[in-house]
Design an enzyme around this catalytic site. Structure first.
Site, PDB file in Angstrom:
ATOM      1  N   ASP A 297      37.777  40.904  53.245  1.00 10.81           N
ATOM      2  CA  ASP A 297      38.942  41.067  52.298  1.00 10.81           C
ATOM      3  C   ASP A 297      38.501  41.369  50.806  1.00 10.81           C
ATOM      4  OD1 ASP A 297      41.168  40.934  50.480  1.00 10.81           O
ATOM      5  OD2 ASP A 297      41.852  38.984  51.295  1.00 10.81           O
TER       6      ASP A 297
ATOM      7  N   HIS B 236      43.431  34.416  52.017  1.00 14.26           N
ATOM      8  CA  HIS B 236      44.852  34.812  51.949  1.00 14.26           C
ATOM      9  C   HIS B 236      45.417  34.827  53.213  1.00 14.26           C
ATOM     10  CE1 HIS B 236      47.823  37.492  50.627  1.00 14.26           C
ATOM     11  NE2 HIS B 236      47.590  37.338  49.457  1.00 14.26           N
TER      12      HIS B 236
ATOM     13  N   LYS C   1      46.360  46.891  43.056  1.00 17.55           N
ATOM     14  CA  LYS C   1      45.578  45.787  42.289  1.00 17.55           C
ATOM     15  C   LYS C   1      44.405  46.523  41.764  1.00 17.55           C
ATOM     16  CE  LYS C   1      45.856  41.977  45.633  1.00 17.55           C
ATOM     17  NZ  LYS C   1      47.033  41.079  44.910  1.00 17.55           N
TER      18      LYS C   1
ATOM     19  N   GLN D  50      40.125  41.466  45.746  1.00 14.92           N
ATOM     20  CA  GLN D  50      40.003  40.903  44.476  1.00 14.92           C
ATOM     21  C   GLN D  50      38.419  41.432  43.990  1.00 14.92           C
ATOM     22  OE1 GLN D  50      42.214  39.760  42.646  1.00 14.92           O
ATOM     23  NE2 GLN D  50      43.810  39.228  44.194  1.00 14.92           N
TER      24      GLN D  50
END
Length: 460
Positions: free
Chosen positions: A246, A169, A272, A249
């Site tokens: 990261d 990202h 999220k 997700q």
């Protein structure tokens, strides 16, 4: 069906939507320093997790663009918020709004207690060994910038190497570009393999004693691939390198155990994971945080201030300058309570079922190209699919899906322009799921997508 789960303490108000099937939760009295077991029962085994939880998300029950039922499939961008989180925010502002760590009066003491309790909830959620390893930030982007400017500028020098993948990202890439420009460090990138997943096997060949940091996603927000973080960390540590994960997700979708992963840094965003916007967190090992200089200067992060110099507070306060996002942190704590009550393993298993259904349903669409690994018995995909349809721009697809069918998906580069260039496309469409989605949502999406394709084919 009866399932025992653990949930940290909440304020005394009832935080569940009274119209939800989850209203059958029975809460026991608990203290700030402990968790108490609760039981969750559902009225029937035939209901999917999506059907059970949807009543807790009022936003999903509206009509959009006239009279079209909303089908929300943009969860990789941001998740919706359950009534529990909205009520926690409302309760803070109505009942004990005050600044934290400063006042001795009741409101300030209550706000401070709930703010720090939220930090403990985050630590428990990802199995950090100490809540002081959790730093609240505005989002995961700020968390990565904190590491890059504090640890990076202090520890990297000319010729040092930072390894990333072409699928990172922008938030995980751009800060290290800036640090490399300032320090002379070198960025190296892992390409994709034949399965369109980052070639982590190549990492073993790329690592060397020059490698100081590996920056890698846990789950790709475009490819839906899931990387073997434990292996990556082990290989990196063998050459003395640190690892930043990261986890934006992964944390909302699966059990994430930072002690098990052994990552040095890990970041995630509240918005999220069913929490408010405007807050995220950095996890870092205690010994690393203790050696890192402040990222921002101001109130709260100091020990003593003189006219010509200052001394700084211990972590995590050292990295939380100024008035923090108090309500948002408390809302994140409520979101963690909500997710914990459901059970992250239960969420993961249900989303894997939905992921398979979405992927296989999309395969039936003519002239479609789905990016990322092919689903198989041995290859799992996260609950999202990025795709393109031959000769139709993804933004055109997303526009018609929204305006004519009420289906919300994403289109664009998903903050992964280098990855899209690597794949030879400028943009893609993306449908992404969360536990409150159902197979009916997928069916509605596929029907609408086929009708959208037929609509554009009329003009050929």
């Amino acid at each position: 069906m009866m399932e025992a789960v653990m949930i940290p303490k909440l304020a005394s108000f009832n935080f569940l939507n009274p119209n939800s099937t989850l209203r059958r939760f029975q809460f026991r009295k608990f203290s700030a320093a402990s968790c108490s077991s609760i039981s969750v029962s559902t009225s029937t085994d035939s209901l999917s997790l999506g059907h059970i939880t949807r009543p807790d998300f009022p936003i999903l029950h509206q009509k959009v663009n006239g009279s079209k039922k909303l089908v929300y499939l943009d969860n990789a961008a941001t998740s919706q918020k359950p009534s529990a989180v909205v009520k926690a925010l409302q309760n803070y502002y109505e009942a004990y709004n005050s600044n934290v760590h400063r006042g001795i009066h009741y409101l300030s003491a209550r706000a401070t207690e709930e703010y720090e309790l939220a930090r403990k909830k985050v630590a428990a959620f990802i199995n950090a060994s100490d809540s002081r390893e959790i730093v609240f930030t505005r989002n995961a982007t700020e968390a990565i910038n904190l590491v890059s400017y504090s640890w990076g500028l202090s520890n990297l020098k000319e010729g040092d190497e930072i390894i990333l993948t072409v699928a990172e990202h922008h938030s995980a890439l751009v800060p290290w570009q800036l640090v490399a420009q300032k320090t002379g460090a070198i960025l190296k990138f892992l390409d994709l393999n034949e399965d369109e997943t980052p070639d982590v096997d190549k990492l073993k060949e790329t690592l060397s004693r020059k490698t100081k940091l590996v920056v890698v996603h846990h789950v790709s927000n475009m490819l839906a691939s899931v990387l073997p973080i434990e292996d990556i960390v082990n290989w990196a540590h063998d050459v003395g390198a640190k690892v930043l994960v990261d986890a934006c997700q992964s944390v909302p979708h699966m059990v994430v155990d930072v002690q098990g992963l052994d990552a040095d840094f890990l970041v995630a965003s509240s918005h999220k994971m069913c929490g408010p916007t405007g807050i995220g967190f950095l996890y870092a090992k205690s010994d690393l945080l203790a050696t890192m200089p402040p990222f921002l200067g101001g109130g709260e992060m100091i020990s003593d201030v003189f006219l010509d110099h200052s001394t700084y507070a211990d972590p995590p306060s050292r990295f939380e300058a100024g008035t923090p996002a108090i309500g948002e942190a408390i809302g994140l704590g409520a979101a963690i309570d909500y997710l914990t009550a459901i059970g992250m393993q239960r969420i993961h298993e249900y989303e894997m079922e939905l992921s398979k259904y979405l992927y296989e349903s999309l395969l039936s669409v003519p002239n479609i190209r789905i990016y990322g690994p092919k689903l198989s018995e041995h290859v799992k995909r996260a609950a999202l699919c990025s795709f393109n349809v031959e000769n139709i721009h993804p933004t055109d697809i997303a526009t018609i899906l929204d305006q004519q069918h009420g289906v919300a998906i994403r289109s664009g580069h998903h903050c992964t322009q280098p990855l899209h260039r690597y794949l030879g496309v400028n943009a893609s469409a993306r449908a992404s799921l969360l536990f409150y989605n159902t197979k009916e949502d997928v069916d509605d999406f596929i029907l609408a997508l086929n009708e959208t394709i037929s609509f554009f084919n009329m003009f050929k």
